[in-house]
Design a protein around this motif. Structure first.
Motif, PDB file in Angstrom:
ATOM      1  N   ILE A 217       0.906  -0.483  -3.503  1.00 17.69           N
ATOM      2  CA  ILE A 217      -0.135  -0.501  -4.541  1.00 17.69           C
ATOM      3  C   ILE A 217      -1.347  -1.306  -4.078  1.00 17.69           C
ATOM      4  O   ILE A 217      -2.505  -0.893  -4.238  1.00 17.69           O
ATOM      5  CB  ILE A 217       0.442  -1.064  -5.845  1.00 17.69           C
ATOM      6  N   LEU A 218      -1.050  -2.485  -3.495  1.00 13.72           N
ATOM      7  CA  LEU A 218      -2.144  -3.322  -3.009  1.00 13.72           C
ATOM      8  C   LEU A 218      -2.928  -2.633  -1.890  1.00 13.72           C
ATOM      9  O   LEU A 218      -4.163  -2.742  -1.801  1.00 13.72           O
ATOM     10  CB  LEU A 218      -1.598  -4.668  -2.526  1.00 13.72           C
ATOM     11  N   LYS A 219      -2.182  -1.940  -1.041  1.00 18.63           N
ATOM     12  CA  LYS A 219      -2.844  -1.221   0.048  1.00 18.63           C
ATOM     13  C   LYS A 219      -3.778  -0.140  -0.505  1.00 18.63           C
ATOM     14  O   LYS A 219      -4.913   0.049  -0.027  1.00 18.63           O
ATOM     15  CB  LYS A 219      -1.801  -0.608   0.966  1.00 18.63           C
ATOM     16  N   SER A 220      -3.294   0.554  -1.523  1.00 18.39           N
ATOM     17  CA  SER A 220      -4.116   1.604  -2.134  1.00 18.39           C
ATOM     18  C   SER A 220      -5.381   1.019  -2.773  1.00 18.39           C
ATOM     19  O   SER A 220      -6.489   1.555  -2.626  1.00 18.39           O
ATOM     20  CB  SER A 220      -3.295   2.359  -3.172  1.00 18.39           C
ATOM     21  N   GLU A 221      -5.171  -0.100  -3.500  1.00 16.30           N
ATOM     22  CA  GLU A 221      -6.318  -0.746  -4.116  1.00 16.30           C
ATOM     23  C   GLU A 221      -7.296  -1.267  -3.072  1.00 16.30           C
ATOM     24  O   GLU A 221      -8.527  -1.234  -3.251  1.00 16.30           O
ATOM     25  CB  GLU A 221      -5.849  -1.884  -5.013  1.00 16.30           C
ATOM     26  N   LEU A 222      -6.713  -1.778  -1.957  1.00 13.71           N
ATOM     27  CA  LEU A 222      -7.587  -2.292  -0.898  1.00 13.71           C
ATOM     28  C   LEU A 222      -8.433  -1.180  -0.288  1.00 13.71           C
ATOM     29  O   LEU A 222      -9.625  -1.353   0.000  1.00 13.71           O
ATOM     30  CB  LEU A 222      -6.734  -2.976   0.170  1.00 13.71           C
ATOM     31  N   GLN A 233     -13.107  -8.151  -2.402  1.00 12.68           N
ATOM     32  CA  GLN A 233     -12.357  -8.165  -1.147  1.00 12.68           C
ATOM     33  C   GLN A 233     -11.543  -9.456  -1.022  1.00 12.68           C
ATOM     34  O   GLN A 233     -10.389  -9.445  -0.579  1.00 12.68           O
ATOM     35  CB  GLN A 233     -13.331  -8.030   0.026  1.00 12.68           C
ATOM     36  N   LYS A 234     -12.162 -10.599  -1.417  1.00 12.66           N
ATOM     37  CA  LYS A 234     -11.446 -11.869  -1.350  1.00 12.66           C
ATOM     38  C   LYS A 234     -10.224 -11.884  -2.260  1.00 12.66           C
ATOM     39  O   LYS A 234      -9.148 -12.369  -1.908  1.00 12.66           O
ATOM     40  CB  LYS A 234     -12.404 -13.001  -1.708  1.00 12.66           C
ATOM     41  N   SER A 235     -10.410 -11.326  -3.494  1.00  9.05           N
ATOM     42  CA  SER A 235      -9.283 -11.269  -4.437  1.00  9.05           C
ATOM     43  C   SER A 235      -8.141 -10.426  -3.894  1.00  9.05           C
ATOM     44  O   SER A 235      -6.961 -10.786  -3.998  1.00  9.05           O
ATOM     45  CB  SER A 235      -9.775 -10.712  -5.781  1.00  9.05           C
ATOM     46  N   LEU A 236      -8.530  -9.307  -3.301  1.00 13.74           N
ATOM     47  CA  LEU A 236      -7.483  -8.454  -2.717  1.00 13.74           C
ATOM     48  C   LEU A 236      -6.787  -9.134  -1.538  1.00 13.74           C
ATOM     49  O   LEU A 236      -5.570  -8.995  -1.344  1.00 13.74           O
ATOM     50  CB  LEU A 236      -8.099  -7.119  -2.273  1.00 13.74           C
ATOM     51  N   GLU A 237      -7.585  -9.871  -0.749  1.00 12.43           N
ATOM     52  CA  GLU A 237      -6.984 -10.580   0.382  1.00 12.43           C
ATOM     53  C   GLU A 237      -5.997 -11.642  -0.096  1.00 12.43           C
ATOM     54  O   GLU A 237      -4.926 -11.839   0.494  1.00 12.43           O
ATOM     55  CB  GLU A 237      -8.078 -11.213   1.237  1.00 12.43           C
ATOM     56  N   GLU A 238      -6.362 -12.331  -1.202  1.00 12.08           N
ATOM     57  CA  GLU A 238      -5.443 -13.341  -1.737  1.00 12.08           C
ATOM     58  C   GLU A 238      -4.166 -12.687  -2.254  1.00 12.08           C
ATOM     59  O   GLU A 238      -3.045 -13.199  -2.053  1.00 12.08           O
ATOM     60  CB  GLU A 238      -6.134 -14.116  -2.853  1.00 12.08           C
ATOM     61  N   SER A 239      -4.342 -11.559  -2.943  1.00 13.79           N
ATOM     62  CA  SER A 239      -3.138 -10.845  -3.433  1.00 13.79           C
ATOM     63  C   SER A 239      -2.275 -10.387  -2.274  1.00 13.79           C
ATOM     64  O   SER A 239      -1.038 -10.470  -2.307  1.00 13.79           O
ATOM     65  CB  SER A 239      -3.559  -9.644  -4.291  1.00 13.79           C
ATOM     66  N   LEU A 240      -2.989  -9.898  -1.232  1.00 14.68           N
ATOM     67  CA  LEU A 240      -2.237  -9.454  -0.061  1.00 14.68           C
ATOM     68  C   LEU A 240      -1.529 -10.621   0.616  1.00 14.68           C
ATOM     69  O   LEU A 240      -0.384 -10.506   1.076  1.00 14.68           O
ATOM     70  CB  LEU A 240      -3.192  -8.760   0.921  1.00 14.68           C
ATOM     71  N   ALA A 241      -2.214 -11.763   0.664  1.00 17.57           N
ATOM     72  CA  ALA A 241      -1.596 -12.953   1.272  1.00 17.57           C
ATOM     73  C   ALA A 241      -0.345 -13.374   0.487  1.00 17.57           C
ATOM     74  O   ALA A 241       0.686 -13.725   1.055  1.00 17.57           O
ATOM     75  CB  ALA A 241      -2.613 -14.095   1.340  1.00 17.57           C
ATOM     76  N   ASP A 287      -1.274  -3.608  10.967  1.00 13.46           N
ATOM     77  CA  ASP A 287      -2.341  -2.616  10.851  1.00 13.46           C
ATOM     78  C   ASP A 287      -3.358  -3.041   9.780  1.00 13.46           C
ATOM     79  O   ASP A 287      -4.576  -2.885   9.961  1.00 13.46           O
ATOM     80  CB  ASP A 287      -1.717  -1.268  10.484  1.00 13.46           C
ATOM     81  N   LEU A 288      -2.810  -3.573   8.637  1.00 14.01           N
ATOM     82  CA  LEU A 288      -3.706  -4.048   7.584  1.00 14.01           C
ATOM     83  C   LEU A 288      -4.579  -5.199   8.070  1.00 14.01           C
ATOM     84  O   LEU A 288      -5.774  -5.300   7.747  1.00 14.01           O
ATOM     85  CB  LEU A 288      -2.886  -4.484   6.369  1.00 14.01           C
ATOM     86  N   ARG A 289      -3.982  -6.075   8.850  1.00 14.73           N
ATOM     87  CA  ARG A 289      -4.770  -7.204   9.380  1.00 14.73           C
ATOM     88  C   ARG A 289      -5.905  -6.697  10.287  1.00 14.73           C
ATOM     89  O   ARG A 289      -7.029  -7.211  10.254  1.00 14.73           O
ATOM     90  CB  ARG A 289      -3.857  -8.154  10.147  1.00 14.73           C
ATOM     91  N   LYS A 290      -5.583  -5.721  11.088  1.00 16.48           N
ATOM     92  CA  LYS A 290      -6.616  -5.173  11.975  1.00 16.48           C
ATOM     93  C   LYS A 290      -7.744  -4.552  11.170  1.00 16.48           C
ATOM     94  O   LYS A 290      -8.932  -4.698  11.481  1.00 16.48           O
ATOM     95  CB  LYS A 290      -5.983  -4.144  12.905  1.00 16.48           C
ATOM     96  N   ARG A 291      -7.390  -3.843  10.104  1.00 22.50           N
ATOM     97  CA  ARG A 291      -8.405  -3.218   9.294  1.00 22.50           C
ATOM     98  C   ARG A 291      -9.257  -4.249   8.563  1.00 22.50           C
ATOM     99  O   ARG A 291     -10.474  -4.082   8.393  1.00 22.50           O
ATOM    100  CB  ARG A 291      -7.754  -2.285   8.267  1.00 22.50           C
ATOM    101  N   LEU A 292      -8.603  -5.315   8.067  1.00 30.67           N
ATOM    102  CA  LEU A 292      -9.342  -6.368   7.396  1.00 30.67           C
ATOM    103  C   LEU A 292     -10.305  -7.062   8.356  1.00 30.67           C
ATOM    104  O   LEU A 292     -11.405  -7.506   7.988  1.00 30.67           O
ATOM    105  CB  LEU A 292      -8.387  -7.393   6.783  1.00 30.67           C
TER     106      LEU A 292
END
Length: 299
Positions: A217-222, A233-241, A287-292
């Motif tokens: 879900i987080l990936k989709s939202e990102l 973007q920061k909020s999503l990064e925190e959620s992802l973290a 992969d997500l880290r690379k994209r971020l």
């Protein structure tokens, strides 16, 4: 002598029968005592017993004592029949017909009189039979009291050996049953432990699936908000973290579970699938880290 209302000759015959009965009674009591002694020596070797073991020992002892008492009662009845047979046979030679009153056998007053007579005759003075008594009549078709006692002793010895053999067999059977019971209890405990381990693994797998869904879900939202403002973007990064921290914690728990169950599950399909899933998720995170990293502002 008028204690029993008989003449001297008949009273001496009664005394001889009492002596024979007392001898048999003493032998039978010794046999019963030996049952308790054998049980004490063969079974009571431990300091503590369970309630089931005590019940089992008592049931075995009850069976032995019941058999001994029943055998003695039956033998006493048969002995009385033989005694009546002697009297009736002698009476029939003179064409006499004797009669008995069975109700008198339960006459308490007469029974007490016989008990007092026996006590006075055998316990008060411990006197021996007088040497001037008239010769007693030998039982018909028998070898006398001594021969009967010898036969009874031999019979009791044979019964005692049979009882000892039977007791040993029962002890062996009881030991085998206890061993089987212990094996079954251990098998049941192992089965319960395996079930608990499998249940724990299923719970952790469910937690992992829930986290996978959350990450998806987080990936989709990102993906949808990559072009949005920096705050989103920061909020999503925190959620992802946070999700990554949760994933790492679950991975650590799964790693511990894998170590505990490695001996049992390292060759199973569930183990291999779990490892592949973790590998895929690690690759997805990389992969997500690379994209971020592509969207982070350069210093």
């Amino acid at each position: 002598m008028a204690e029993l209302g008989l003449n001297e000759h008949h009273q001496n015959e009664v005394i001889n029968y009492m002596r024979f009965a007392r001898s048999k009674r003493g032998l039978r009591l010794k046999t019963v005592d030996s049952c308790f002694q054998d049980l004490k020596e063969s079974r009571l070797v431990e300091e503590t017993f369970t309630a089931d073991e005590v019940s089992e020992v008592l049931r075995g002892l009850q069976a032995l004592v019941h058999s001994e008492v029943e055998s003695e009662l039956i033998n006493t009845a048969h002995t009385n029949v033989l005694l009546l047979r002697q009297l009736f046979s002698q009476a029939e030679k003179w064409y006499l017909k004797l009669q008995t009153d069975i109700s008198e056998l339960e006459n308490r007053e007469l029974l007490e009189q016989v008990a007092e007579f026996e006590k006075a005759e055998f316990t008060s003075s411990n006197k021996k039979p007088s040497m001037d008594l008239k010769p007693k009549l030998a039982p018909l078709n028998e070898g006398g009291t001594a021969e009967l006692l010898n036969k009874e002793i031999l019979r009791l010895q044979e019964e005692n050996e049979k009882l000892k053999s039977r007791l040993k067999t029962i002890e062996i059977q009881a030991t085998n049953v206890l061993d089987e019971k212990s094996k079954l209890e251990r098998a049941l405990q192992d089965l319960q432990l395996d079930q608990e381990n499998q249940k724990d693994l299923l719970i952790k797998a469910k937690v992992l699936r829930d986290l996978e869904n959350t990450i998806a879900i987080l990936k989709s939202e990102l993906q949808k908000t990559l072009n949005d403002k920096t705050e989103n973007q920061k909020s999503l990064e925190e959620s992802l973290a946070t999700a990554k921290h949760d994933l790492l914690r679950v991975q650590e728990q799964l790693s511990m579970a894998e170590k505990e169950l490695e001996k049992k599950f390292q060759q199973t399909a569930a183990y291999r699938n779990m490892k592949e899933i973790l590998t895929k998720k690690n690759d997805q995170i990389k992969d997500l880290r690379k994209r971020l990293a592509k969207y982070e502002p350069e210093d």
